[in-house]
Write a protein that holds these residues in place. Sequence first.
Motif, short mmCIF file in Angstrom:
data_model
loop_
_atom_site.label_atom_id
_atom_site.label_comp_id
_atom_site.label_asym_id
_atom_site.label_seq_id
_atom_site.Cartn_x
_atom_site.Cartn_y
_atom_site.Cartn_z
N UNK A 96 0.80 -1.23 0.00
CA UNK A 96 0.00 0.00 0.00
C UNK A 96 0.83 1.28 0.00
N UNK A 97 2.17 1.15 0.01
CA UNK A 97 3.02 2.33 -0.05
C UNK A 97 3.43 2.83 1.32
N UNK A 98 4.51 3.62 1.34
CA UNK A 98 5.09 4.08 2.60
C UNK A 98 4.12 4.93 3.41
N UNK A 99 3.31 5.74 2.73
CA UNK A 99 2.42 6.66 3.45
C UNK A 99 1.31 5.94 4.19
N UNK A 100 1.08 4.65 3.90
CA UNK A 100 0.05 3.90 4.61
C UNK A 100 0.53 3.43 5.97
N UNK A 101 1.84 3.42 6.20
CA UNK A 101 2.39 2.94 7.47
C UNK A 101 2.09 3.94 8.60
N UNK A 102 2.02 3.46 9.83
CA UNK A 102 1.86 4.38 10.95
C UNK A 102 3.00 5.39 11.01
N UNK A 103 2.71 6.57 11.56
CA UNK A 103 3.72 7.62 11.66
C UNK A 103 4.94 7.13 12.45
#
Length: 491
Positions: free
Chosen positions: A209-216
């Motif tokens: 889902x891409x890096x931006x989908x990971x938790x902060x």
Amino acid sequence: MALYRLRAGLRLERDANGAAQVVDPDLRRVLRLGANDARVVQALQAGATPAQLAKATRLPPDELAGRLAALSRLYLLQGKRAQRRIALGADAAAFAQACKQSAQTEPILWPPGRDPPRHVCQGTGTCCGATFLGPLLPGDRVRVEALRFGTRVREGQTVRLGADPAGDGDGIFEIAQFGGKDHTGMARGDDGRCVAQGDDSLCDIHREHGADAKPVACRLFPLRFHRSPLGVHVSLILACDGYERAREPGHPWPTREAEVRSLLAEGAPTVRLAAPAEIAVGLPIAAAEFASLRDHWFAIEPTLPDGRSWLAGVAAHTAGAATNLADTLAEGPDIPAPADLGTLARSLRDPAQAYDADLAEQYAQSLQDRAHDLRRRRQGHDAQRLDDLAAGLRAQLAGRGFAGEHAVEPLARRHAHDVVANDLAAYVAIGPIDVGLRALGRRVMLVEALACALAERAGRRAVTAADTTRALHVAYRSEPDLAALARCETP
């Protein structure tokens, strides 16, 4: 005993539970008091003479002097310390107001020094096996629960991520309590790894889902942020298993400003430092004075240092500054000067002096016992760290360190230097300067001693960057153990 007076404007009251407390309008705070301190404050408020103070409190002279010193460190007594702290109140008020605003517009302070530590991800998966994988922001949880992966098998375990039929995140998240609050993190399997981590050590969330989908919190590692009146300080958690490869290709820090601003905008945690800062408890300094002190620390950075020798110079310089400030703010014979940081400088030159030898050996043995118990229960993901920590403590007791080692690779020396260069900028989060420097001293001594022990274990004469990388991982993950040992807590 000298004559002491309570500051004007303070009020001694009782809270809803009947406990004594001091209301301090000038410094905008309420301090809860124990029974003995309450009697001292009450007597001082009544204008007691030294003889009346001793009679009213019924305390032995040494204990009474200790209570007075504690009240002075809290700025409750009339005197130069309190006057200076109140005068610096504008610094504190402005900083408190700035912390209510977005950190996006504040200055970004990059790691200083001639060759500051850097990092670019090597995909080792270190960040997926931390003690706690969080805390997650509310938006993180909503986003992860909405993701769909289906079911996959990892090392015989069936793992389902996202789209949880029960709707309660069971199996995806775990709850940990610290600071009196519940915090949500990504769940870990029996092997200690995040449930979203694949067999190749990479993140399935990122992959699908891409890096931006990971938790902060996942995107943040190994960055960490601290806010002071000077701006947002950026530093690293030097616990990456690929640090020997990650350091050299790291981009110049200013090129990462957009990334840092984006993380701050999403609510990345920032530790708020004290304002005003203190060299030691009860010895406050203004933000500009702190900046000047920090500039001097980096001005004395050696060309090719080991971490211990540089930090010893920092400690010696700071000890001098603390002594001068204590002399300037001296209040009386019962209010002692702060502990001399020269003791830290001496222990850095002889690491065996840092701990009581018998207690440290007992602690090392307890670490090995804990590691054995983890393996027995088939939860051995943290066992090797405990064994390595024990080996590092024993090497430190034997006086090991880079100062006496001729065969140390240049990058390995630079890694030990990185501990100092990186953590000096963030140490105030631990407490006053003297407290932070002592914690930093424990860390850098362990890194150098353990790296020597790891090289010896491998049958090598030279300490390599891989040795220091492992030592960094152990030191940063073991701070609670090192702090407990420094407090002489029983294993």
